[in-house]
Design a protein around this motif. Structure first.
Motif: not given
Length: 61
Positions: A4-8
């Motif tokens: 899971v990306s930081e933005f997500t």
């Protein structure tokens, strides 16, 4: 556990803190995208389309 990306992660946290934005997002999507489709109109549009020549801005004349 999937990546899971930081933005997500940020967006998921932000949406938990601002649940009203989910409703706003759904209203915006319904305004522009979620429209009933008429198969007859879609077929008419597909058959009336004129094929475009390649490179319409470049003349080889």
């Amino acid at each position: 556990m999937p990546y899971v990306s930081e933005f997500t992660k940020f967006m998921n946290g932000w949406l938990e803190e601002h649940p009203e934005e989910l409703r706003t997002r759904q209203e915006g999507r319904a305004l522009w995208w979620d429209k009933p489709q008429d198969p007859a109109v879609q077929q008419s549009n597909a058959t009336s389309r004129v094929p475009q020549k390649p490179y319409p801005y470049f003349s080889m004349d």
